[in-house]
Motif scaffolding. Structure first.
Motif, PDB file in Angstrom:
ATOM      1  N   ARG A   1      38.528  43.515  45.238  1.00 19.01           N
ATOM      2  CA  ARG A   1      39.164  43.849  46.518  1.00 19.01           C
ATOM      3  C   ARG A   1      38.167  44.626  47.374  1.00 19.01           C
ATOM      4  O   ARG A   1      37.753  45.717  47.019  1.00 19.01           O
ATOM      5  CB  ARG A   1      40.435  44.679  46.299  1.00 19.01           C
TER       6      ARG A   1
ATOM      7  N   GLU B   1      37.402  46.846  50.235  1.00 23.66           N
ATOM      8  CA  GLU B   1      38.131  47.767  51.094  1.00 23.66           C
ATOM      9  C   GLU B   1      37.558  47.760  52.503  1.00 23.66           C
ATOM     10  O   GLU B   1      36.347  47.713  52.697  1.00 23.66           O
ATOM     11  CB  GLU B   1      38.083  49.179  50.516  1.00 23.66           C
TER      12      GLU B   1
ATOM     13  N   ASN C   1      45.612  45.802  52.903  1.00 27.63           N
ATOM     14  CA  ASN C   1      44.537  45.942  51.929  1.00 27.63           C
ATOM     15  C   ASN C   1      44.728  47.253  51.172  1.00 27.63           C
ATOM     16  O   ASN C   1      44.332  48.315  51.642  1.00 27.63           O
ATOM     17  CB  ASN C   1      43.181  45.921  52.642  1.00 27.63           C
TER      18      ASN C   1
ATOM     19  N   TYR D   1      39.074  39.483  47.633  1.00 19.64           N
ATOM     20  CA  TYR D   1      40.087  39.687  48.673  1.00 19.64           C
ATOM     21  C   TYR D   1      39.492  40.601  49.733  1.00 19.64           C
ATOM     22  O   TYR D   1      39.041  41.709  49.435  1.00 19.64           O
ATOM     23  CB  TYR D   1      41.333  40.326  48.061  1.00 19.64           C
ATOM     24  N   SER D   2      39.470  40.132  50.973  1.00 22.86           N
ATOM     25  CA  SER D   2      38.887  40.936  52.046  1.00 22.86           C
ATOM     26  C   SER D   2      39.735  40.821  53.307  1.00 22.86           C
ATOM     27  O   SER D   2      40.457  39.844  53.505  1.00 22.86           O
ATOM     28  CB  SER D   2      37.448  40.495  52.338  1.00 22.86           C
ATOM     29  N   THR D   3      39.637  41.833  54.149  1.00 26.24           N
ATOM     30  CA  THR D   3      40.396  41.848  55.398  1.00 26.24           C
ATOM     31  C   THR D   3      39.497  42.283  56.550  1.00 26.24           C
ATOM     32  O   THR D   3      38.531  43.023  56.362  1.00 26.24           O
ATOM     33  CB  THR D   3      41.588  42.825  55.319  1.00 26.24           C
TER      34      THR D   3
ATOM     35  N   VAL E   1      43.007  37.842  56.746  1.00 26.12           N
ATOM     36  CA  VAL E   1      42.967  38.132  55.315  1.00 26.12           C
ATOM     37  C   VAL E   1      42.377  36.921  54.601  1.00 26.12           C
ATOM     38  O   VAL E   1      42.847  35.798  54.787  1.00 26.12           O
ATOM     39  CB  VAL E   1      44.378  38.430  54.781  1.00 26.12           C
TER      40      VAL E   1
END
Length: 212
Positions: free
Chosen positions: A51, A53, A62, A88-90, A121
């Protein structure tokens, strides 16, 4: 005088902690692929979750709660040793209404304070060894947060009838939106795996490989 100033400070802090109402919309959201999911979920896809951040601002989409939502999936299984990565990135832009924020303070939390956000996302499935991207999925999500005492009845009642609303005391986490994002990712991946069985085979094989 200092005593009254402290009371005002505590009261305003309490406003910020208790009057958060948040609603959001996912673009191009697929309906749940329940029947197809049941066909391919006997052998779960294992992956190592990364993930990324987003800094410096907090992000409703997130948070560490993502791991909990993925762990509930019928399709996925988290594994630190898997050779398949899920990153997983935003990327989020926040837009505050300065005037409504000022009115919120002047009316001691009665006038609503509006904040809007536009986020992208991204879920990226990648070979952990050669860093080759196998699939990536990006979901635009638009949100609006309203802060006011007047929102209390709404964030208690409306989430019962809609999956696109939540609220409460935590400004930095939206478990409902994280759940919908995971479900959207799951639905897209199931659709692709049904259309391309080799993709499912690749993900399972790579996911089942482990680092010693």
């Amino acid at each position: 005088m200092k005593f009254y100033l402290r009371l005002v400070f505590v009261f305003i802090s309490f406003l910020f902690l208790t009057c958060n109402f948040h609603y959001f919309a996912l673009a191009n959201e697929l309906r749940s692929q329940t029947e197809n999911l049941d066909k391919i979920s006997e052998d779960k896809i294992r992956f190592h979750l990364i993930r990324v951040e987003e800094t410096p601002k907090s992000n409703l989409y997130n948070s560490p709660a993502l791991e909990f939502e993925l762990a509930k999936s019928k399709l996925f299984k988290l594994s630190r040793s898997s050779k398949l990565n899920l990153t997983y990135s935003t990327k989020t832009g926040n837009y505050d209404s300065g005037l409504s924020g000022l009115m919120f303070l002047l009316t001691l939390g009665v006038f609503p304070w509006f904040t809007e956000s536009q986020s992208n996302v991204t879920f990226t499935l990648m070979d952990r060894e050669d860093k080759k991207i196998i699939r990536d999925y990006t979901f635009p999500i638009q949100g609006r947060k309203i802060v006011s005492w007047l929102t209390i009845p709404f964030y208690i009642v409306l989430p019962i009838f809609s999956d696109s609303m939540d609220g409460g005391t935590n400004y930095d986490v939206s478990n409902v939106s994280l759940r919908l994002l995971v479900e959207a990712f799951e639905a897209e991946l199931v659709k692709d795996c049904i259309e391309d069985p080799k993709l499912l085979e690749t993900l399972r094989n790579k996911g089942n490989e482990s680092f010693e």
